[in-house]
Write a protein that holds these residues in place. Structure first.
Motif, PDB file in Angstrom:
ATOM      1  N   THR A 203       0.837  -1.211   0.000  1.00  0.00           N
ATOM      2  CA  THR A 203       0.000   0.000   0.000  1.00  0.00           C
ATOM      3  C   THR A 203       0.868   1.255   0.000  1.00  0.00           C
ATOM      4  N   ALA A 204       1.870   1.289   0.876  1.00  0.00           N
ATOM      5  CA  ALA A 204       2.719   2.488   0.986  1.00  0.00           C
ATOM      6  C   ALA A 204       3.499   2.710  -0.308  1.00  0.00           C
ATOM      7  N   SER A 205       4.052   1.632  -0.863  1.00  0.00           N
ATOM      8  CA  SER A 205       4.870   1.787  -2.071  1.00  0.00           C
ATOM      9  C   SER A 205       4.023   2.245  -3.244  1.00  0.00           C
ATOM     10  N   LEU A 206       2.852   1.611  -3.411  1.00  0.00           N
ATOM     11  CA  LEU A 206       1.983   2.008  -4.525  1.00  0.00           C
ATOM     12  C   LEU A 206       1.545   3.461  -4.382  1.00  0.00           C
ATOM     13  N   THR A 207       1.182   3.845  -3.139  1.00  0.00           N
ATOM     14  CA  THR A 207       0.736   5.227  -2.908  1.00  0.00           C
ATOM     15  C   THR A 207       1.860   6.205  -3.257  1.00  0.00           C
ATOM     16  N   SER A 208       3.063   5.938  -2.747  1.00  0.00           N
ATOM     17  CA  SER A 208       4.195   6.847  -2.999  1.00  0.00           C
ATOM     18  C   SER A 208       4.516   6.936  -4.478  1.00  0.00           C
ATOM     19  N   VAL A 209       4.574   5.772  -5.142  1.00  0.00           N
ATOM     20  CA  VAL A 209       4.983   5.752  -6.551  1.00  0.00           C
ATOM     21  C   VAL A 209       3.906   6.385  -7.432  1.00  0.00           C
ATOM     22  N   LEU A 210       2.637   6.010  -7.176  1.00  0.00           N
ATOM     23  CA  LEU A 210       1.568   6.509  -8.046  1.00  0.00           C
ATOM     24  C   LEU A 210       1.340   8.012  -7.886  1.00  0.00           C
ATOM     25  N   ILE A 211       1.676   8.539  -6.717  1.00  0.00           N
ATOM     26  CA  ILE A 211       1.542   9.996  -6.531  1.00  0.00           C
ATOM     27  C   ILE A 211       2.847  10.701  -6.886  1.00  0.00           C
ATOM     28  N   GLY A 212       3.955  10.178  -6.371  1.00  0.00           N
ATOM     29  CA  GLY A 212       5.242  10.881  -6.481  1.00  0.00           C
ATOM     30  C   GLY A 212       5.819  10.921  -7.888  1.00  0.00           C
ATOM     31  N   VAL A 213       5.757   9.795  -8.607  1.00  0.00           N
ATOM     32  CA  VAL A 213       6.407   9.744  -9.923  1.00  0.00           C
ATOM     33  C   VAL A 213       5.694  10.647 -10.950  1.00  0.00           C
ATOM     34  N   PRO A 214       4.355  10.553 -11.091  1.00  0.00           N
ATOM     35  CA  PRO A 214       3.715  11.455 -12.061  1.00  0.00           C
ATOM     36  C   PRO A 214       3.930  12.933 -11.723  1.00  0.00           C
ATOM     37  N   LEU A 215       3.830  13.280 -10.416  1.00  0.00           N
ATOM     38  CA  LEU A 215       4.020  14.692 -10.050  1.00  0.00           C
ATOM     39  C   LEU A 215       5.453  15.135 -10.335  1.00  0.00           C
ATOM     40  N   GLY A 216       6.425  14.268 -10.066  1.00  0.00           N
ATOM     41  CA  GLY A 216       7.827  14.590 -10.340  1.00  0.00           C
ATOM     42  C   GLY A 216       8.079  14.772 -11.833  1.00  0.00           C
ATOM     43  N   LEU A 217       7.463  13.902 -12.646  1.00  0.00           N
ATOM     44  CA  LEU A 217       7.614  14.014 -14.099  1.00  0.00           C
ATOM     45  C   LEU A 217       7.042  15.343 -14.591  1.00  0.00           C
TER      46      LEU A 217
ATOM     47  N   THR B 128       9.666  12.443  -1.427  1.00  0.00           N
ATOM     48  CA  THR B 128      11.009  12.072  -1.882  1.00  0.00           C
ATOM     49  C   THR B 128      10.960  11.554  -3.318  1.00  0.00           C
ATOM     50  N   TYR B 129       9.889  10.813  -3.645  1.00  0.00           N
ATOM     51  CA  TYR B 129       9.736  10.344  -5.035  1.00  0.00           C
ATOM     52  C   TYR B 129       9.556  11.526  -5.988  1.00  0.00           C
ATOM     53  N   VAL B 130       8.792  12.543  -5.533  1.00  0.00           N
ATOM     54  CA  VAL B 130       8.596  13.736  -6.379  1.00  0.00           C
ATOM     55  C   VAL B 130       9.957  14.383  -6.644  1.00  0.00           C
ATOM     56  N   ASN B 131      10.723  14.600  -5.575  1.00  0.00           N
ATOM     57  CA  ASN B 131      12.022  15.280  -5.722  1.00  0.00           C
ATOM     58  C   ASN B 131      12.971  14.509  -6.635  1.00  0.00           C
ATOM     59  N   GLN B 132      13.051  13.193  -6.397  1.00  0.00           N
ATOM     60  CA  GLN B 132      13.999  12.403  -7.183  1.00  0.00           C
ATOM     61  C   GLN B 132      13.563  12.324  -8.648  1.00  0.00           C
ATOM     62  N   THR B 133      12.265  12.106  -8.871  1.00  0.00           N
ATOM     63  CA  THR B 133      11.776  12.015 -10.250  1.00  0.00           C
ATOM     64  C   THR B 133      11.979  13.339 -10.967  1.00  0.00           C
ATOM     65  N   ARG B 134      11.716  14.443 -10.265  1.00  0.00           N
ATOM     66  CA  ARG B 134      11.877  15.763 -10.885  1.00  0.00           C
ATOM     67  C   ARG B 134      13.339  16.001 -11.288  1.00  0.00           C
ATOM     68  N   ALA B 135      14.264  15.671 -10.378  1.00  0.00           N
ATOM     69  CA  ALA B 135      15.685  15.894 -10.684  1.00  0.00           C
ATOM     70  C   ALA B 135      16.112  15.071 -11.903  1.00  0.00           C
ATOM     71  N   LEU B 136      15.674  13.813 -11.956  1.00  0.00           N
ATOM     72  CA  LEU B 136      16.045  12.954 -13.089  1.00  0.00           C
ATOM     73  C   LEU B 136      15.408  13.455 -14.385  1.00  0.00           C
ATOM     74  N   THR B 137      14.145  13.926 -14.279  1.00  0.00           N
ATOM     75  CA  THR B 137      13.449  14.428 -15.468  1.00  0.00           C
ATOM     76  C   THR B 137      14.143  15.664 -16.023  1.00  0.00           C
ATOM     77  N   LEU B 138      14.569  16.555 -15.114  1.00  0.00           N
ATOM     78  CA  LEU B 138      15.272  17.765 -15.553  1.00  0.00           C
ATOM     79  C   LEU B 138      16.515  17.410 -16.342  1.00  0.00           C
ATOM     80  N   SER B 139      17.205  16.377 -15.898  1.00  0.00           N
ATOM     81  CA  SER B 139      18.427  15.964 -16.591  1.00  0.00           C
ATOM     82  C   SER B 139      18.089  15.325 -17.944  1.00  0.00           C
ATOM     83  N   ILE B 140      17.113  14.411 -17.950  1.00  0.00           N
ATOM     84  CA  ILE B 140      16.809  13.671 -19.186  1.00  0.00           C
ATOM     85  C   ILE B 140      16.200  14.588 -20.246  1.00  0.00           C
ATOM     86  N   ARG B 141      15.412  15.572 -19.820  1.00  0.00           N
ATOM     87  CA  ARG B 141      14.756  16.414 -20.828  1.00  0.00           C
ATOM     88  C   ARG B 141      15.748  17.274 -21.610  1.00  0.00           C
ATOM     89  N   SER B 142      16.968  17.398 -21.103  1.00  0.00           N
ATOM     90  CA  SER B 142      17.958  18.195 -21.841  1.00  0.00           C
ATOM     91  C   SER B 142      18.683  17.353 -22.895  1.00  0.00           C
TER      92      SER B 142
END
Lengths: 258, 274
Positions: free
Chosen positions: A70-84, A138-152
């Motif tokens: 439950t915790a992992s799905l909640t974190s990933v399903l909320i954090g990853v899309p928002l970070g992207l 934390t998922y939002v922050n990490q996904t956002r940082a990786l997205t910023l790098s990949i989008r360049s």
């Protein structure tokens, strides 16, 4: 390294199989057989109320696994899309998402979980949901940082120039690059969730003895040091499950194992 | 408006006053008022030292500049009938049509221009499908043909590979195949051989030479290797400190240098020597 992976997967497989086997009623009290050592009738012995420790461990295992999922799905399903979205769109959307993320992150996850479970009660679902919600930052922050790098990268910029829809760019070109590094964090956060849930149960929030948790077992038997097996079994369960998730989700280990 | 650019006919490129600045209160000038004319079939080498503004010029030209930079000026594509299409002010759909119909781009680092999470087959196939409606069999057959044409004979084995599984030279050849397979009349290449060894460099230069000649394409080739530019291009433009300091045919530059050595720039001097 392949051996570590196989051992970890093997331990998880054995735990799932073993705890799926039929077991006795974990709430059945038998005062004529308290604090029994392991035997054929009670493979892990009995506790101070004569309850079968194997049955208690089995119930605790599935409850802990429910919390992790439950915790992992909640974190990933909320954090990853928002970070992207935050990393890709930047501007006002990024500012709103990151401000909301910062607000959730200034509240310690354990304290938030403590407050919510104190109000609604400690169930695997409620604990998992709160731990997942407050761990999503934390998922939002990490996904956002990786997205910023990949989008360049040029292959992403080329898709932008070719007017490829943003959702398609994010799913096909950015997400695969984000997923690998996030897996490493996924393992440690899953392990952290197991420990946090055990902690919540240990401090007395899971006091319903009919639905035992590994943390509750530790809390209940903490003073029975002359019967160390009662402390050993839940401790071993928490330790093994935490380390297994950590190893299984480590992409570096999986890569070396190939 | 549909112009001949969609049909891969002869296309000229005209750049006027192309400038790039950083946004903000104290903008830094990264490219200052660059003009360029590229006729169909013409090959222009752009040379200059690292940080001079060569790559910035290509990025501004092709729309690859990051949003943090302000691009000013005019980039026009002119088709065989004389119709003009402005690239910098084109909307997204026009830009897609112009980019797929007129210009193909190859960047310096093939590892960053190829998607590391997709197979060569998928990426080359997607590029081919940008230009033509093809069945899966046709895509596979065309992919194998293009890989063979850039000297990758084991195309069938390579199609299932990911970029990181290939050597630098092989990756660059795949990138060349993807650049050339659309048949666009203008090819833009930003130091595509920098990370390669001497042998691979020479082979890649031959490929550019051969494939551009075969399709009568024009070429804009950025390099700091003047010998390479001299071998591949007929004209040269020297960029120094964000400005064009010398341009013309290689022979003209040589003649100017010989007749007026006092005005020689560092790069045209080296070019003369090479």
């Amino acid at each position: 390294m392949r051996i570590r992976l196989m051992v970890a997967a093997g331990i998880l497989g054995v735990m799932i199989l073993a705890f799926s086997l039929p077991h006795g009623d974990p709430s059945a009290v038998d005062l004529t057989a308290v604090l029994q050592p392991p035997s054929q009738a009670h493979p892990l012995g009995t506790d101070d109320l004569g309850r079968d420790v194997w049955a208690l461990m089995a119930v605790g295992f599935w409850r802990t696994l429910t919390v992790v999922v439950t915790a992992s799905l909640t974190s990933v399903l909320i954090g990853v899309p928002l970070g992207l979205i935050a990393g890709y769109s930047r501007g006002a959307v990024n500012a709103i998402i990151m401000t909301a993320t910062d607000l959730t992150m200034i509240i310690p996850t354990f304290v938030a979980a403590l407050l919510v479970t104190a109000v609604v009660g400690l169930t695997p679902f409620s604990a998992g949901l709160v731990l997942g919600l407050f761990g999503a930052g934390t998922y939002v922050n990490q996904t956002r940082a990786l997205t910023l790098s990949i989008r360049s990268y040029d292959y992403v910029r080329a898709e932008v120039l070719l007017a490829t829809p943003t959702v398609q760019i994010l799913l096909r070109h950015v997400l695969p690059g984000v997923a690998g590094p996030l897996m490493r964090y996924f393992g440690s956060s899953a392990s952290g969730t197991i420990l946090a849930y055990a902690g919540l149960a240990f401090i007395g929030l899971g006091v319903d003895t009919t639905v035992p948790d590994w943390g509750t077992m530790l809390y209940r038997h903490r003073s029975q040091i002359d019967h160390p097996l009662l402390l050993l079994w839940p401790t071993l369960g928490i330790f093994l499950l935490a380390i297994v998730f950590h190893i299984l989700a480590d992409p570096a280990l999986r890569k070396e194992g190939q | 408006m549909t112009i001949g650019i969609d049909h891969h006919g002869p296309v000229s490129l005209r750049v006027r006053g192309l400038s790039v600045r950083t946004r903000g209160d104290s903008p830094a000038l990264l490219l200052d008022d660059v003009d360029l004319d590229l006729a169909p079939g013409q090959r222009v080498g752009i040379v200059g030292h690292s940080g001079a503004g060569k790559s910035m010029f290509l990025r501004a030209l092709t729309g690859f500049c990051p949003d943090s930079l302000d691009v000013q000026g005019s980039v026009q594509l002119i088709d065989g009938s004389g119709e003009i299409q402005e690239l910098l002010t084109a909307d997204t759909k026009q830009r897609r049509r112009l980019a797929t119909g007129a210009m193909a781009i190859s960047w310096q680092n093939a590892l960053q221009s190829l998607n590391p999470y997709q197979t060569i087959s998928r990426q080359l196939g997607a590029t081919l499908r940008l230009h033509r409606q093809l069945t899966a069999d046709e895509v596979r057959s065309a992919s194998l043909q293009w890989l063979a044409s850039v000297g990758l004979s084991d195309g069938a084995g390579l199609l299932g590979s990911y970029p990181h599984q290939l050597s630098g030279g092989m990756r660059q050849r795949v990138a060349i195949a993807m650049t050339m397979c659309g048949g666009q009349p203008i090819v833009v290449a930003d130091e595509p051989t920098t990370a390669l060894d001497m042998v691979s460099q020479a082979e890649c230069i031959d490929l550019y030479d051969r494939l551009c000649a075969a399709g009568a394409r024009s070429l804009l080739y950025v390099s700091h290797d003047l010998a390479l530019v001299g071998r591949l291009c007929t004209s040269v433009m020297v960029i120094q400190d964000a400005r064009v300091v010398e341009s013309g045919s290689i022979d003209q530059v040589r003649t100017r240098e010989s007749s007026n050595p006092g005005a020689s720039t560092r790069f045209s001097g080296i070019l003369l020597a090479s």
